[in-house]
Scaffold this motif. Structure first.
Motif, PDB file in Angstrom:
ATOM      1  N   LYS A 171       0.835  -1.202   0.000  1.00 55.95           N
ATOM      2  CA  LYS A 171       0.000   0.000   0.000  1.00 55.95           C
ATOM      3  C   LYS A 171       0.864   1.245   0.000  1.00 55.95           C
ATOM      4  CE  LYS A 171      -3.988  -2.124   2.033  1.00 55.95           C
ATOM      5  NZ  LYS A 171      -4.944  -2.190   3.106  1.00 55.95           N
ATOM      6  N   SER A 172       2.104   1.104   0.464  1.00 59.72           N
ATOM      7  CA  SER A 172       3.029   2.229   0.403  1.00 59.72           C
ATOM      8  C   SER A 172       4.452   1.693   0.374  1.00 59.72           C
ATOM      9  CB  SER A 172       2.848   3.162   1.601  1.00 59.72           C
ATOM     10  OG  SER A 172       3.403   2.593   2.754  1.00 59.72           O
ATOM     11  N   ILE A 173       5.282   2.392  -0.364  1.00 63.27           N
ATOM     12  CA  ILE A 173       6.728   2.168  -0.347  1.00 63.27           C
ATOM     13  C   ILE A 173       7.337   3.553  -0.188  1.00 63.27           C
ATOM     14  CG2 ILE A 173       8.775   1.352  -1.562  1.00 63.27           C
ATOM     15  CD1 ILE A 173       6.956  -0.602  -3.078  1.00 63.27           C
ATOM     16  N   ASP A 174       8.032   3.735   0.901  1.00 64.72           N
ATOM     17  CA  ASP A 174       8.570   5.032   1.291  1.00 64.72           C
ATOM     18  C   ASP A 174      10.052   5.110   0.925  1.00 64.72           C
ATOM     19  OD1 ASP A 174       8.097   7.519   2.520  1.00 64.72           O
ATOM     20  OD2 ASP A 174       8.996   6.804   4.384  1.00 64.72           O
ATOM     21  N   LEU A 175      10.450   6.181   0.267  1.00 61.22           N
ATOM     22  CA  LEU A 175      11.852   6.394  -0.102  1.00 61.22           C
ATOM     23  C   LEU A 175      12.470   7.508   0.728  1.00 61.22           C
ATOM     24  CD1 LEU A 175      11.921   6.350  -3.995  1.00 61.22           C
ATOM     25  CD2 LEU A 175      12.798   4.613  -2.445  1.00 61.22           C
ATOM     26  N   LEU A 176      13.699   7.271   1.133  1.00 62.02           N
ATOM     27  CA  LEU A 176      14.493   8.282   1.824  1.00 62.02           C
ATOM     28  C   LEU A 176      15.860   8.293   1.152  1.00 62.02           C
ATOM     29  CD1 LEU A 176      14.945  10.264   4.204  1.00 62.02           C
ATOM     30  CD2 LEU A 176      15.695   8.296   5.526  1.00 62.02           C
ATOM     31  N   VAL A 177      16.285   9.463   0.688  1.00 59.20           N
ATOM     32  CA  VAL A 177      17.585   9.595   0.025  1.00 59.20           C
ATOM     33  C   VAL A 177      18.392  10.624   0.796  1.00 59.20           C
ATOM     34  CG1 VAL A 177      18.790  10.144  -2.125  1.00 59.20           C
ATOM     35  CG2 VAL A 177      16.544   9.034  -2.212  1.00 59.20           C
ATOM     36  N   ARG A 178      19.591  10.206   1.212  1.00 60.27           N
ATOM     37  CA  ARG A 178      20.512  11.098   1.927  1.00 60.27           C
ATOM     38  C   ARG A 178      21.809  11.147   1.133  1.00 60.27           C
ATOM     39  NH1 ARG A 178      18.750  12.099   7.274  1.00 60.27           N
ATOM     40  NH2 ARG A 178      20.798  12.924   7.738  1.00 60.27           N
ATOM     41  N   GLY A 179      22.561  12.236   1.309  1.00 65.59           N
ATOM     42  CA  GLY A 179      23.787  12.361   0.542  1.00 65.59           C
ATOM     43  C   GLY A 179      24.887  13.076   1.287  1.00 65.59           C
ATOM     44  N   ARG A 222      17.153   4.468   0.710  1.00 67.95           N
ATOM     45  CA  ARG A 222      16.468   3.512   1.587  1.00 67.95           C
ATOM     46  C   ARG A 222      15.010   3.432   1.150  1.00 67.95           C
ATOM     47  NH1 ARG A 222      16.718   1.259   6.686  1.00 67.95           N
ATOM     48  NH2 ARG A 222      14.718   1.103   7.760  1.00 67.95           N
ATOM     49  N   ALA A 223      14.524   2.212   0.984  1.00 67.06           N
ATOM     50  CA  ALA A 223      13.117   1.974   0.650  1.00 67.06           C
ATOM     51  C   ALA A 223      12.530   1.093   1.746  1.00 67.06           C
ATOM     52  CB  ALA A 223      12.987   1.291  -0.704  1.00 67.06           C
ATOM     53  N   GLU A 224      11.309   1.419   2.148  1.00 69.29           N
ATOM     54  CA  GLU A 224      10.660   0.676   3.235  1.00 69.29           C
ATOM     55  C   GLU A 224       9.179   0.506   2.914  1.00 69.29           C
ATOM     56  OE1 GLU A 224      11.480   1.351   7.615  1.00 69.29           O
ATOM     57  OE2 GLU A 224       9.536   2.327   7.391  1.00 69.29           O
ATOM     58  N   PHE A 225       8.674  -0.698   3.177  1.00 67.88           N
ATOM     59  CA  PHE A 225       7.233  -0.916   3.069  1.00 67.88           C
ATOM     60  C   PHE A 225       6.740  -1.602   4.327  1.00 67.88           C
ATOM     61  CE2 PHE A 225       8.815  -4.944   1.420  1.00 67.88           C
ATOM     62  CZ  PHE A 225       7.931  -5.878   1.941  1.00 67.88           C
ATOM     63  N   ARG A 226       5.441  -1.541   4.529  1.00 67.59           N
ATOM     64  CA  ARG A 226       4.808  -2.138   5.716  1.00 67.59           C
ATOM     65  C   ARG A 226       4.024  -3.375   5.311  1.00 67.59           C
ATOM     66  NH1 ARG A 226       5.108   0.150  10.218  1.00 67.59           N
ATOM     67  NH2 ARG A 226       5.695   2.302  10.491  1.00 67.59           N
ATOM     68  N   TYR A 227       4.230  -4.451   6.076  1.00 69.30           N
ATOM     69  CA  TYR A 227       3.371  -5.626   5.926  1.00 69.30           C
ATOM     70  C   TYR A 227       2.015  -5.340   6.552  1.00 69.30           C
ATOM     71  CZ  TYR A 227       7.274  -8.669   4.642  1.00 69.30           C
ATOM     72  OH  TYR A 227       8.322  -9.260   4.016  1.00 69.30           O
ATOM     73  N   ASP A 228       2.057  -4.689   7.700  1.00 63.56           N
ATOM     74  CA  ASP A 228       0.845  -4.334   8.438  1.00 63.56           C
ATOM     75  C   ASP A 228       1.201  -3.153   9.331  1.00 63.56           C
ATOM     76  OD1 ASP A 228       2.174  -5.443  10.728  1.00 63.56           O
ATOM     77  OD2 ASP A 228       1.382  -7.409  10.229  1.00 63.56           O
ATOM     78  N   ASP A 229       0.409  -2.885  10.342  1.00 63.32           N
ATOM     79  CA  ASP A 229       0.659  -1.718  11.194  1.00 63.32           C
ATOM     80  C   ASP A 229       1.897  -1.840  12.062  1.00 63.32           C
ATOM     81  OD1 ASP A 229      -1.519  -0.401  10.180  1.00 63.32           O
ATOM     82  OD2 ASP A 229      -2.882  -1.117  11.744  1.00 63.32           O
TER      83      ASP A 229
END
Length: 172
Positions: A77-85, A149-156
């Motif tokens: 339902k969501s895939i969150d991206l975080l980019v640092r440099g 970094r990419a992160e998704f949730r299986y559930d809450d």
């Protein structure tokens, strides 16, 4: 004394039933608890391609690869991206309190959503399928190293993530 009396045959049948039931319990425990075939089994990885530069930025393609090795459809339902440099001029320092992890001081992208939930609701990956999900952005050319970094949730309560460090193309 005869061995195959009615009582002995009944007793043997009862013992065989108990052994079969216990064997079934052991098999079911091993199959569904220890092997857990219906638990999520996802290989999750990131890749990036840098093009350019143009106007002091790289056109960047971030590819999140989800390989569903489980037996159930996986919905994201969501895939969150975080980019640092870290810029080309900055020293390579350790992140205080997280030594020896590299400190990347600048947030280039802070929580960008890869799944367009308003339009699609979610992205799904069928069992046995390897799915590439892409995201296009721009990265300032002043950065030498970027962490994606990419992160998704299986559930809450449970998440799954992947993170990789990339070097941008060296400009002459």
């Amino acid at each position: 004394m005869e061995f195959f009396t009615r009582e002995n045959v009944d007793l043997a049948g009862t013992v065989i039933q108990i052994v079969v039931v216990l064997g079934g319990i052991v098999w079911a425990y091993y199959r569904f608890r220890a092997e857990a075939p219906h638990r999520p089994r996802i290989e999750f990885d990131i890749d990036a391609d840098f093009f350019g530069p143009q106007d002091d930025h790289f056109a960047t393609q971030i590819v999140v690869n989800a390989h569903n090795k489980g037996l159930r459809v996986r919905k994201f339902k969501s895939i969150d991206l975080l980019v640092r440099g870290i810029s080309k001029e900055a020293p390579l320092d350790e992140w205080q309190g997280h030594e020896p992890r590299l400190f990347l001081p600048d947030k280039i992208i802070d929580h960008a959503e890869m799944v367009f939930t308003d339009k699609y609701g979610s992205v799904f990956v069928e069992p046995g399928v390897q799915q590439d999900l892409t995201y296009f952005c721009r990265i300032p050319a002043r950065y030498r190293f970027v962490s994606i970094r990419a992160e998704f949730r299986y559930d809450d309560t449970r998440t799954h993530s992947a993170e990789r460090l990339f070097e941008t193309p060296v400009l002459e």
